[in-house]
Design an enzyme around this catalytic site. Structure first.
Site, PDB file in Angstrom:
ATOM      1  N   ASP A   1      -2.903   4.795  -2.309  1.00 36.63           N
ATOM      2  CA  ASP A   1      -3.923   5.243  -1.357  1.00 36.63           C
ATOM      3  C   ASP A   1      -4.327   6.705  -1.549  1.00 36.63           C
ATOM      4  O   ASP A   1      -3.465   7.580  -1.681  1.00 36.63           O
ATOM      5  CB  ASP A   1      -3.340   5.085   0.058  1.00 36.63           C
TER       6      ASP A   1
ATOM      7  N   HIS B   1     -11.486  -2.773   2.993  1.00 39.56           N
ATOM      8  CA  HIS B   1     -11.335  -2.514   4.437  1.00 39.56           C
ATOM      9  C   HIS B   1     -11.987  -1.206   4.867  1.00 39.56           C
ATOM     10  O   HIS B   1     -11.936  -0.868   6.049  1.00 39.56           O
ATOM     11  CB  HIS B   1      -9.855  -2.496   4.793  1.00 39.56           C
ATOM     12  N   ASP B   2     -12.554  -0.439   3.923  1.00 45.63           N
ATOM     13  CA  ASP B   2     -13.233   0.817   4.255  1.00 45.63           C
ATOM     14  C   ASP B   2     -14.741   0.719   4.120  1.00 45.63           C
ATOM     15  O   ASP B   2     -15.466   1.679   4.375  1.00 45.63           O
ATOM     16  CB  ASP B   2     -12.779   1.940   3.304  1.00 45.63           C
TER      17      ASP B   2
ATOM     18  N   GLU C   1      -6.466   4.351  -5.907  1.00 48.75           N
ATOM     19  CA  GLU C   1      -7.719   4.573  -5.180  1.00 48.75           C
ATOM     20  C   GLU C   1      -8.234   5.954  -5.585  1.00 48.75           C
ATOM     21  O   GLU C   1      -7.897   6.963  -4.993  1.00 48.75           O
ATOM     22  CB  GLU C   1      -7.515   4.503  -3.662  1.00 48.75           C
TER      23      GLU C   1
ATOM     24  N   ASP D   1       0.859  -1.168   0.000  1.00 46.88           N
ATOM     25  CA  ASP D   1       0.000   0.000   0.000  1.00 46.88           C
ATOM     26  C   ASP D   1       0.903   1.227   0.000  1.00 46.88           C
ATOM     27  O   ASP D   1       1.789   1.334   0.844  1.00 46.88           O
ATOM     28  CB  ASP D   1      -0.868  -0.035   1.269  1.00 46.88           C
TER      29      ASP D   1
HETATM   30  O1  TEU Z   1      -9.165   5.818   2.058  1.00 51.20           O
HETATM   31  C1  TEU Z   1      -9.412   7.021   1.380  1.00 51.20           C
HETATM   32  C2  TEU Z   1     -10.773   7.552   1.491  1.00 51.20           C
HETATM   33  O2  TEU Z   1     -11.165   8.359   0.670  1.00 51.20           O
HETATM   34  C3  TEU Z   1     -11.552   7.324   2.754  1.00 51.20           C
HETATM   35  O3  TEU Z   1     -12.010   8.587   3.126  1.00 51.20           O
HETATM   36  C4  TEU Z   1     -12.743   6.472   2.697  1.00 51.20           C
HETATM   37  O4  TEU Z   1     -13.718   7.062   1.897  1.00 51.20           O
HETATM   38  C5  TEU Z   1     -13.194   6.359   4.142  1.00 51.20           C
HETATM   39  O5  TEU Z   1     -12.287   5.465   4.738  1.00 51.20           O
HETATM   40  C6  TEU Z   1     -14.579   5.879   4.360  1.00 51.20           C
HETATM   41  O6  TEU Z   1     -14.880   5.953   5.736  1.00 51.20           O
HETATM   42  C7  TEU Z   1      -7.834   5.446   2.215  1.00 51.20           C
HETATM   43  C8  TEU Z   1      -7.720   4.132   2.974  1.00 51.20           C
HETATM   44  O7  TEU Z   1      -8.313   3.109   2.227  1.00 51.20           O
HETATM   45  C9  TEU Z   1      -8.316   4.300   4.335  1.00 51.20           C
HETATM   46  O8  TEU Z   1      -8.314   3.104   5.067  1.00 51.20           O
HETATM   47  C10 TEU Z   1      -7.518   5.345   5.051  1.00 51.20           C
HETATM   48  O9  TEU Z   1      -8.128   5.633   6.282  1.00 51.20           O
HETATM   49  C11 TEU Z   1      -7.396   6.639   4.240  1.00 51.20           C
HETATM   50  O10 TEU Z   1      -7.068   6.422   2.892  1.00 51.20           O
HETATM   51  C12 TEU Z   1      -6.296   7.486   4.800  1.00 51.20           C
HETATM   52  O11 TEU Z   1      -5.054   6.932   4.516  1.00 51.20           O
END
Ligand code: TEU
Ligand code: CA
Length: 559
Positions: free
Chosen positions: A199, A328-329, A256, A98
């Site tokens: 990311d 994971h989000d 992403e 990542d």
């Molecule tokens: O997520 C980016 C992102 O845009 C997040 O705001 C997502 O929409 C949010 O987690 C929803 O609640 C990435 C990673 O995937 C995430 O796990 C990280 O927290 C974030 O970047 C910061 O690095």
């Protein structure tokens, strides 16, 4: 489209903290991943994305990196990482790490040095500002709630963070910072990485100079998605990264990227794109509100279909989206996109086939292949995820009761997909012999890998069949390069499409409703049809295909 090594791969995402704990400390680790490589191989995985394992204080579960060149001891050692790369290579699996470079941790030495002297060399690695006439430079709201500006203690300086305050944003306008990042990327790729999952990358270009945008809540702040619409010129950074790193290493980068515009697709993932691929998040963002989780609308199966087909059209003859139903989000896909009546084994297979056979790179998030489901949380105290805490507070702020608020958070909390992997029905689902860092979903007694290994009709075995289909040498070209053509798109509750190949077409037809549905195949009357896969007995009489509730049928149609 140019042919590339990664186009026919199937990818898998590991959230290392919750995958497999090898030493009983309750935290998943790199030796745990190595233990399970044969399992991944049995799923036909060719690309493995591992969420961050670098040194991190874990304010945002590793997405706050304090040292890009070291493995955090909770995950193992650099030797473990090197062993993982070797063992994966033996199995023809490429590892993606990542790449979290919109921000680092406030415990990174760059930031420590910067705070000591905001006007010095390292101050230029970040965004520092002072109040003017008592006012901060802009009214943007961080993704995890509150203003993006945080005071540097003991000074009148503030620094910018679009995520958590322990995640200060890096200043990509500074060429020196970019050089540091490229050096780090090269260092990892030279160790044998296949590439990176990149990311939060659209955030690296800020609309400058800082200014306010119209407030969208009563906190006077505005959502970052609104801010980013005003940013232009990200291509200068991303094009440089492509030319300096992606191309020379023939790597795979998956970005992403959210809310990309149609005219940007080619730049982002065309033949000479900044990335090899970007995630298709069209169904993820569908129904989401800038007001917060409480104001979101859950997409219906027809919304889901519309999003998928729109993206397939956009990508046609341009490139490869990476297709997901969860990560994971996000909540578990089966708990989100399936109507409640379809949240069973059969429905899970339907959703699996529909997304997996679309054009693009299928990504499986750990546990998805078992049909793992959302967790049920009784109170906010049970939740670890930082974003859930802010969203809960917002629910309460707009007048919801704690009971209503936890219901909303249950639907979306990022912990839904972060619960430990359910390996078997022994204590802690076989994830750890210790105390798991996050509680195991109690449904592990029914939903676990060991049980599904024994059951030929399990969701896991269905994923294996999907994987075999996609990799079948005779069908490969159709699945990898074939155009997607929606079939009977206006039929409510039905999602059907062709993948158009040279030698044959494949028809995927699924029923997202509780009743039986008939599909007319008169246009295919003359053609030879062969059943490739289904989650139920297939009934075909004349030109009529009857789909039982939540049935999916995959047919090969010879030209
Ligand atoms: O997520 C980016 C992102 O845009 C997040 O705001 C997502 O929409 C949010 O987690 C929803 O609640 C990435 C990673 O995937 C995430 O796990 C990280 O927290 C974030 O970047 C910061 O690095
Ligand atoms: Ca461990």
């Amino acid at each position: 489209m140019e042919q590339k090594w990664w186009q026919d791969k199937i990818a898998y995402q590991i959230y290392p903290k919750s995958f497999r704990d090898s030493n009983g400390d309750g935290i998943g680790d790199i030796p745990g991943i190595i233990e399970k490589l044969d399992y991944l191989k049995s799923l036909g995985i060719g690309i493995l994305w591992i969420s961050p394992v670098y040194v991190s204080p874990c304010a945002d579960q590793g997405y706050d990196i304090a040292d890009y060149f070291q493995i955090d001891p909770m995950f193992g050692t650099m030797e473990d990482m090197e062993r993982l790369l070797k063992e994966a290579e033996k199995r023809d699996i490429k590892i993606l790490m990542d790449l979290v470079v919109n921000h680092c941790s406030d415990e990174h030495e760059w930031f420590r040095k910067a705070c000591a002297d905001p006007e010095g060399e390292y101050g230029k690695y970040f965004y520092f500002a002072r109040k003017e006439n008592g006012k901060l430079p802009c009214n943007w709201r961080s993704y995890f709630g509150g203003p993006v500006w945080e005071p540097v203690s003991g000074t009148d300086w503030y620094y910018l963070h679009v995520f958590h305050k322990k995640q200060p944003d890096l200043n990509w306008e500074n060429p020196k910072l970019r050089e540091e990042i490229y050096r780090m990327m090269n260092w990892w790729l030279d160790k044998g990485l296949g590439g990176f999952r990149v990311d939060a990358i659209i955030n690296i270009k800020k609309p400058l100079p800082f200014r306010d945008y119209p407030a969208d809540r009563d906190d006077g702040l505005c959502d970052m998605s609104q801010v980013l619409q005003h940013a232009s010129g990200i291509g200068e950074f991303l094009g440089e990264m492509r030319d300096r790193i992606l191309i020379p290493h023939d790597a795979f980068f998956v970005g992403e990227v959210f809310n990309e515009k149609e005219e940007e697709i080619r730049d982002f993932m065309g033949d000479n794109g900044y990335f090899s691929s970007i995630f298709d998040f069209s169904q993820t963002v569908e129904g989401k509100s800038p007001k917060g989780w409480y104001a979101n609308r859950i997409p219906s199966p027809d919304d889901y279909k519309r999003c998928c087909f729109r993206s397939q059209r956009k990508a046609e003859r341009v490139g490869f989206y990476s297709n997901v139903i969860e990560n994971h989000d996000e909540p578990r896909g089966v708990s989100y996109y399936l109507p409640p009546a379809g949240r069973h084994c059969k429905g899970k297979k339907l959703l699996a086939a529909e997304y997996f056979l679309l054009q693009g790179i299928p990504f499986i998030y750990q546990g998805q292949e078992l049909g793992m489901e959302n967790m049920v949380y009784a109170s906010i105290e049970e939740i670890d995820d930082v974003s859930s805490k802010a969203e809960y507070a917002e629910c309460i702020h707009v007048g919801m009761s704690p009971e209503e608020a936890i219901k909303v958070v249950n639907q979306y909390t990022r912990d839904n997909t972060r619960t430990p992997f359910q390996w078997d029905d022994t204590a802690n689902a076989g994830f750890t012999t210790g105390i798991p860092w996050l509680p195991v979903n109690p449904n592990y007694l029914e939903i676990n890998a060991a049980r599904q290994e024994q059951d030929p009709d399990s969701v896991l075995q269905f994923y294996r069949k999907l994987s075999q289909l996609r990799r079948d040498p005779e069908l490969r070209d159709t699945f990898v390069y074939g155009r997607t053509e929606p079939f009977g798109e206006e039929e409510q509750g039905i999602m059907a499409y062709f993948r158009k190949g040279k030698e044959e077409d494949v028809l995927v037809a699924g029923n997202f409703t509780e009743g039986s549905r008939e599909i007319q195949l008169s246009s295919l009357q003359e053609k030879q049809k062969e059943l490739l896969l289904s989650n139920d007995d297939v009934k075909m009489e004349g030109n009529t295909l009857t789909l039982t509730p939540f049935q999916v049928v995959v047919l090969k149609i010879t030209k």
